[in-house]
Scaffold this active site. Structure first.
Site, PDB file in Angstrom:
ATOM      1  N   SER A  71       0.759  -1.210   0.085  1.00  0.00           N
ATOM      2  CA  SER A  71      -0.037  -0.055   0.001  1.00  0.00           C
ATOM      3  C   SER A  71       0.927   1.295  -0.121  1.00  0.00           C
ATOM      4  O   SER A  71       1.984   1.116   0.288  1.00  0.00           O
ATOM      5  CB  SER A  71      -1.051  -0.120   1.189  1.00  0.00           C
ATOM      6  OG  SER A  71      -0.339  -0.322   2.393  1.00  0.00           O
ATOM      7  N   ASN A  93      -0.436   7.411   1.421  1.00  0.00           N
ATOM      8  CA  ASN A  93      -1.441   8.410   1.370  1.00  0.00           C
ATOM      9  C   ASN A  93      -2.779   7.897   2.173  1.00  0.00           C
ATOM     10  O   ASN A  93      -3.417   8.872   2.671  1.00  0.00           O
ATOM     11  CB  ASN A  93      -1.941   9.237  -0.121  1.00  0.00           C
ATOM     12  CG  ASN A  93      -2.413   8.275  -1.037  1.00  0.00           C
ATOM     13  OD1 ASN A  93      -2.101   7.218  -0.750  1.00  0.00           O
ATOM     14  ND2 ASN A  93      -2.974   8.820  -2.027  1.00  0.00           N
ATOM     15  N   TYR A  94      -2.776   6.485   2.238  1.00  0.00           N
ATOM     16  CA  TYR A  94      -4.193   6.310   2.797  1.00  0.00           C
ATOM     17  C   TYR A  94      -3.580   4.825   3.552  1.00  0.00           C
ATOM     18  O   TYR A  94      -3.969   3.690   3.116  1.00  0.00           O
ATOM     19  CB  TYR A  94      -5.171   5.604   1.977  1.00  0.00           C
ATOM     20  CG  TYR A  94      -6.088   6.782   1.661  1.00  0.00           C
ATOM     21  CD1 TYR A  94      -7.364   7.181   2.498  1.00  0.00           C
ATOM     22  CD2 TYR A  94      -5.979   7.696   0.316  1.00  0.00           C
ATOM     23  CE1 TYR A  94      -8.049   7.944   2.093  1.00  0.00           C
ATOM     24  CE2 TYR A  94      -6.704   8.545   0.088  1.00  0.00           C
ATOM     25  CZ  TYR A  94      -7.834   8.772   1.054  1.00  0.00           C
ATOM     26  OH  TYR A  94      -8.836   9.931   0.456  1.00  0.00           O
ATOM     27  N   THR A 132       6.750   2.770   3.808  1.00  0.00           N
ATOM     28  CA  THR A 132       7.493   3.077   4.764  1.00  0.00           C
ATOM     29  C   THR A 132       7.072   4.281   5.735  1.00  0.00           C
ATOM     30  O   THR A 132       6.889   4.113   6.906  1.00  0.00           O
ATOM     31  CB  THR A 132       9.104   3.363   4.425  1.00  0.00           C
ATOM     32  OG1 THR A 132       9.515   2.288   3.904  1.00  0.00           O
ATOM     33  CG2 THR A 132       9.881   3.799   5.600  1.00  0.00           C
ATOM     34  N   ASP A 159      11.970  -5.573  -4.392  1.00  0.00           N
ATOM     35  CA  ASP A 159      11.925  -6.436  -5.567  1.00  0.00           C
ATOM     36  C   ASP A 159      12.343  -7.876  -5.065  1.00  0.00           C
ATOM     37  O   ASP A 159      11.951  -8.979  -5.696  1.00  0.00           O
ATOM     38  CB  ASP A 159      13.174  -6.233  -6.438  1.00  0.00           C
ATOM     39  CG  ASP A 159      13.132  -4.838  -7.253  1.00  0.00           C
ATOM     40  OD1 ASP A 159      12.261  -4.073  -6.919  1.00  0.00           O
ATOM     41  OD2 ASP A 159      14.127  -4.491  -8.000  1.00  0.00           O
ATOM     42  N   GLU A 202      -3.398  -0.476  -8.655  1.00  0.00           N
ATOM     43  CA  GLU A 202      -3.985   0.730  -8.424  1.00  0.00           C
ATOM     44  C   GLU A 202      -2.922   1.974  -8.690  1.00  0.00           C
ATOM     45  O   GLU A 202      -1.937   1.849  -7.853  1.00  0.00           O
ATOM     46  CB  GLU A 202      -4.671   1.059  -7.399  1.00  0.00           C
ATOM     47  CG  GLU A 202      -5.714   0.190  -7.011  1.00  0.00           C
ATOM     48  CD  GLU A 202      -6.498   0.259  -5.613  1.00  0.00           C
ATOM     49  OE1 GLU A 202      -5.771   0.889  -4.641  1.00  0.00           O
ATOM     50  OE2 GLU A 202      -7.703   0.229  -5.435  1.00  0.00           O
ATOM     51  N   CYS A 260      -4.680   9.918  -5.291  1.00  0.00           N
ATOM     52  CA  CYS A 260      -4.699   9.405  -6.601  1.00  0.00           C
ATOM     53  C   CYS A 260      -5.946  10.097  -7.668  1.00  0.00           C
ATOM     54  O   CYS A 260      -5.591  10.292  -8.803  1.00  0.00           O
ATOM     55  CB  CYS A 260      -4.996   7.862  -6.695  1.00  0.00           C
ATOM     56  SG  CYS A 260      -6.230   7.131  -5.870  1.00  0.00           S
ATOM     57  N   THR A 261      -6.960   9.925  -6.734  1.00  0.00           N
ATOM     58  CA  THR A 261      -8.206  10.613  -7.578  1.00  0.00           C
ATOM     59  C   THR A 261      -8.466  12.254  -7.507  1.00  0.00           C
ATOM     60  O   THR A 261      -9.466  12.795  -7.776  1.00  0.00           O
ATOM     61  CB  THR A 261      -9.436  10.017  -6.989  1.00  0.00           C
ATOM     62  OG1 THR A 261      -9.199   9.912  -5.480  1.00  0.00           O
ATOM     63  CG2 THR A 261      -9.727   8.540  -7.117  1.00  0.00           C
TER      64      THR A 261
HETATM   65  P1  NAP Z   1       5.276   4.499  -4.392  1.00  0.00           P
HETATM   66  O1  NAP Z   1       6.428   5.166  -4.208  1.00  0.00           O
HETATM   67  O2  NAP Z   1       4.949   3.661  -5.732  1.00  0.00           O
HETATM   68  O3  NAP Z   1       5.226   3.391  -3.264  1.00  0.00           O
HETATM   69  C1  NAP Z   1       3.978   2.498  -3.003  1.00  0.00           C
HETATM   70  C2  NAP Z   1       4.309   1.188  -2.237  1.00  0.00           C
HETATM   71  O4  NAP Z   1       5.414   0.555  -2.951  1.00  0.00           O
HETATM   72  C3  NAP Z   1       5.174   1.665  -0.879  1.00  0.00           C
HETATM   73  O5  NAP Z   1       4.616   0.593  -0.084  1.00  0.00           O
HETATM   74  C4  NAP Z   1       6.695   1.325  -1.165  1.00  0.00           C
HETATM   75  O6  NAP Z   1       7.539   1.018  -0.217  1.00  0.00           O
HETATM   76  C5  NAP Z   1       6.418   0.008  -2.235  1.00  0.00           C
HETATM   77  N1  NAP Z   1       7.607   0.056  -3.093  1.00  0.00           N
HETATM   78  C6  NAP Z   1       8.430   0.815  -3.492  1.00  0.00           C
HETATM   79  N2  NAP Z   1       9.315   0.267  -4.474  1.00  0.00           N
HETATM   80  C7  NAP Z   1       9.044  -0.878  -4.459  1.00  0.00           C
HETATM   81  C8  NAP Z   1       9.580  -2.215  -5.371  1.00  0.00           C
HETATM   82  N3  NAP Z   1      10.499  -2.191  -5.921  1.00  0.00           N
HETATM   83  N4  NAP Z   1       8.648  -3.218  -4.907  1.00  0.00           N
HETATM   84  C9  NAP Z   1       7.762  -3.461  -4.340  1.00  0.00           C
HETATM   85  N5  NAP Z   1       7.501  -2.315  -3.617  1.00  0.00           N
HETATM   86  C10 NAP Z   1       7.847  -1.101  -3.683  1.00  0.00           C
HETATM   87  O7  NAP Z   1       3.705   5.457  -4.160  1.00  0.00           O
HETATM   88  P2  NAP Z   1       3.604   6.351  -3.118  1.00  0.00           P
HETATM   89  O8  NAP Z   1       4.492   7.588  -3.129  1.00  0.00           O
HETATM   90  O9  NAP Z   1       3.638   5.805  -1.711  1.00  0.00           O
HETATM   91  O10 NAP Z   1       1.965   6.771  -3.390  1.00  0.00           O
HETATM   92  C11 NAP Z   1       1.936   7.938  -4.269  1.00  0.00           C
HETATM   93  C12 NAP Z   1       1.454   7.103  -5.562  1.00  0.00           C
HETATM   94  O11 NAP Z   1       0.402   6.274  -5.262  1.00  0.00           O
HETATM   95  C13 NAP Z   1       0.668   8.222  -6.528  1.00  0.00           C
HETATM   96  O12 NAP Z   1       1.328   8.043  -7.677  1.00  0.00           O
HETATM   97  C14 NAP Z   1      -0.619   8.031  -6.429  1.00  0.00           C
HETATM   98  O13 NAP Z   1      -1.463   8.215  -7.755  1.00  0.00           O
HETATM   99  C15 NAP Z   1      -0.620   6.364  -6.110  1.00  0.00           C
HETATM  100  N6  NAP Z   1      -1.902   6.103  -5.661  1.00  0.00           N
HETATM  101  C16 NAP Z   1      -2.668   5.363  -6.449  1.00  0.00           C
HETATM  102  C17 NAP Z   1      -4.037   4.848  -5.994  1.00  0.00           C
HETATM  103  C18 NAP Z   1      -5.028   4.095  -6.833  1.00  0.00           C
HETATM  104  O14 NAP Z   1      -6.205   3.679  -6.142  1.00  0.00           O
HETATM  105  N7  NAP Z   1      -5.166   4.397  -8.027  1.00  0.00           N
HETATM  106  C19 NAP Z   1      -4.325   5.297  -4.400  1.00  0.00           C
HETATM  107  C20 NAP Z   1      -3.414   5.746  -3.668  1.00  0.00           C
HETATM  108  C21 NAP Z   1      -2.185   6.046  -4.460  1.00  0.00           C
HETATM  109  P3  NAP Z   1       8.161   2.480   0.494  1.00  0.00           P
HETATM  110  O15 NAP Z   1       7.277   3.375   1.325  1.00  0.00           O
HETATM  111  O16 NAP Z   1       9.368   1.696   1.547  1.00  0.00           O
HETATM  112  O17 NAP Z   1       8.883   2.934  -0.627  1.00  0.00           O
HETATM  113  O1  G3H Z   2      -5.360   8.005  -3.383  1.00  0.00           O
HETATM  114  C1  G3H Z   2      -6.283   7.118  -3.790  1.00  0.00           C
HETATM  115  C2  G3H Z   2      -7.242   6.847  -2.869  1.00  0.00           C
HETATM  116  O2  G3H Z   2      -7.929   5.777  -3.580  1.00  0.00           O
HETATM  117  C3  G3H Z   2      -8.495   8.031  -3.375  1.00  0.00           C
HETATM  118  O3  G3H Z   2      -9.798   7.687  -2.456  1.00  0.00           O
HETATM  119  O4  G3H Z   2     -10.988   9.412  -3.537  1.00  0.00           O
HETATM  120  O5  G3H Z   2     -11.624   8.605  -1.540  1.00  0.00           O
HETATM  121  O6  G3H Z   2      -9.574  10.256  -1.754  1.00  0.00           O
HETATM  122  P1  G3H Z   2     -10.647   9.060  -2.559  1.00  0.00           P
END
Ligand code: NAP
Ligand code: G3H
Length: 492
Positions: free
Chosen positions: A159, A162-163, A188, A223, A258, A292-293
């Site tokens: 996960s 942000n949530y 983290t 990884d 997602e 994300c939304t």
């Molecule tokens: P992120 O940097 O991609 O990290 C997400 C998760 O992946 C964290 O638990 C991270 O761990 C882990 N991770 C990082 N590198 C990895 C690897 N090589 N293998 C496996 N896991 C790995 O994203 P974030 O900054 O936490 O979140 C923001 C992003 O998420 C935005 O782009 C947002 O749009 C997207 N998001 C999408 C949705 C959706 O429903 N579509 C919802 C929420 C967020 P660490 O924290 O230890 O790096």
């Molecule tokens: O960041 C992504 C979440 O799934 C968005 O949920 O639209 O309720 O803030 P939300």
């Protein structure tokens, strides 16, 4: 109830029913984005411990899969009640750990309680079916398939920051309801809140090993975790960059992803502009745009643009900026690196002559809400996901141009259309390449039983309570071939 998950503010991991420290003897300090004060320390787990966590889940899987659906639902319901009882405490940790305003932090936890209850109930309603063979030439009605739903095995839940409670539970609860065991890698920054959630499931009576946690930096052990051969499904939420990387380095492992978004609000000439502006501001700036939304661009017809821009700017000027515990909407971004990235996009827009209407003020990682008018398609902010409080407004000459720009994006999560003409709304909605179109509302995920999905770089697979349970299970057919009877059985 949370005492055993930490010693002296040093948090442990849940492995096979026990809270343990890592043999690495290495910890990661989690500092609050609000004031850089330490919230706690988490374990940097070793590769050997990752293997143990996955093996524990694999060994516990048959015990959990064998439980009746109603027994599993009882555990999820109990976990929901425990989470509810501890909502204030967990919301406070969440607010400190990820700088989410305290009201939204509390509603994240309560939304998760509702999510878990709905999941427990929905899981009971998921049934198999029987199919008869005679729909195909050459097959008779004596060939009957009994189709049941089976769990997949070990689900890896990853996960984002942000949530950390809601987007963790929205993977763990449906995975468990479907009968899987879970290995959970929290973000983290967000780990401490997420480990509290793991403890909630344990306290509710989950058998040892059914849920195991792995903490450590994704860049270091990510990884290794995702390529473990005993993982049967990866359920990932996070950036498109990491999502794509995961799909590149794994092989034949089913995935639900997602990922990022660049949601557009398309505002037509007949829209109620006050309503549109209110929704756009809420959609773009809640939790400082770290959703994300979040609405990440506005596409507005030229002849109403001046009026809409003024309404948006007026509302943005009233947004409270500052401390999450004062309920500010705009709070410090998750870290300086994130703030630097948003600043880069702002600077690029300024250099290319976008009109700065408000904002572009910064105190360390706290960025004031920023609105740009007259954004053009050569600017990075027109296409990139800032994950911060900046909103670009692009003026368009026609609906066709709005649709073209909306679709000319690597992302396809959601879009909004503001109009009073339902025919236009449906026509445009059909053209938009996204998972969900909102008519006269901001883009948003909930309610959580609706399907939630992204196309293109925004994801793969579908979430939403029933969809998630189905995505984390598979059909199994047992086919009975009745013998043909020569003697006729007649009704008496
Ligand atoms: P992120 O940097 O991609 O990290 C997400 C998760 O992946 C964290 O638990 C991270 O761990 C882990 N991770 C990082 N590198 C990895 C690897 N090589 N293998 C496996 N896991 C790995 O994203 P974030 O900054 O936490 O979140 C923001 C992003 O998420 C935005 O782009 C947002 O749009 C997207 N998001 C999408 C949705 C959706 O429903 N579509 C919802 C929420 C967020 P660490 O924290 O230890 O790096
Ligand atoms: O960041 C992504 C979440 O799934 C968005 O949920 O639209 O309720 O803030 P939300």
């Amino acid at each position: 109830m949370f005492n055993e998950i930490q010693d002296n503010n040093c948090y442990k991991n849940l492995l096979n029913g026990k809270w343990v420290t890592s043999d690495s003897e290495k910890t990661i300090s989690i500092k609050s984005p609000i004031d850089d004060k330490e919230v706690g320390n988490i374990q940097a787990m070793t590769k050997e411990e990752v293997d143990i966590a996955v093996l524990d889940a694999k060994n516990a899987y048959p015990i959990w899969a064998d439980k009746s659906v109603s027994e599993r639902a009882d555990v999820i319901h109990k976990a929901a009640s425990i989470l509810e009882e501890n909502a204030d405490e967990i919301a406070e940790i969440l607010a400190k750990e990820i700088a989410k305003d305290i009201k939204s932090a509390k509603s994240e936890v309560i939304r998760t309680v509702d999510f878990m209850r709905f999941t427990a109930d929905e899981g009971k309603r998921i049934q198999g079916e029987t199919l008869q063979g005679d729909g195909f030439h050459g097959f008779s009605k004596n060939k009957i398939a009994f189709v049941t739903r089976e769990p997949l095995g070990v689900v890896l839940a990853i996960s984002p920051f942000n949530y950390p409670v809601n987007l963790s539970a929205s993977k763990i609860a449906p995975a468990l309801m479907a009968g899987n065991s879970v290995v959970f890698k929290p973000p983290t920054q967000g780990s401490i809140s997420a480990l509290h959630l793991a403890r909630v499931f344990q306290e509710a009576g989950l058998p040892d090993g059914v849920l195991n946690t792995i903490t450590g930096k994704g860049s270091e052990i990510g990884d290794y975790i995702i390529t473990n051969p005993n993982i049967n499904l990866i359920n990932f939420t996070g950036s498109s960059e990491v999502g794509k990387h995961i799909s590149e380095i794994t092989s034949m492992v089913p995935m639900i992803m997602e990922l990022g978004g660049k949601d557009a609000a398309i505002v037509l000439e007949d829209a109620e502009l006050d309503h549109a502006a209110t929704n756009i501001v809420k959609g773009a700036f809640s939790y400082s745009g770290q959703r994300c939304t979040a609405l990440k661009r506005v596409l507005v017809l030229e002849n109403i643009a001046d009026e809409l821009v003024e309404l948006i700017v007026e509302q943005v000027s009233k947004l409270q900026v500052g401390n999450p515990f004062d309920n500010a909407t705009i709070t410090p971004l998750i870290n300086n690196k994130a703030a630097n990235f948003v600043q880069e996009l702002i600077d690029d827009a300024l250099n290319k002559n976008a009109t700065l209407k408000i904002g572009n003020k910064r105190e360390k990682n706290l960025l004031y809400p920023t609105v740009f008018d007259n954004v053009t398609t050569d600017m990075r902010i027109a296409w990139e996901e800032p994950f911060g409080p900046v909103l670009p407004i692009i003026r368009v000459k026609s609906i066709d141009e709005a649709v073209d720009i909306a679709n000319d994006s690597e992302y396809g999560l959601q879009s909004s259309i503001f109009t009073n003409d339902i025919d236009d709304a449906f026509h445009i909605a059909r053209l938009l390449e996204v998972g969900t179109v909102q008519i006269n509302n901001k883009t948003e995920r909930g309610p959580d039983h609706f399907p939630f999905l992204g196309v293109k770089s925004s994801g793969m697979g579908t979430q939403g309570i029933r969809y998630s349970i189905e995505a984390m299970s598979r059909p199994k057919a047992i086919v009975v071939n009745l013998r043909e009877r020569s003697d006729k059985v007649t009704d008496k």
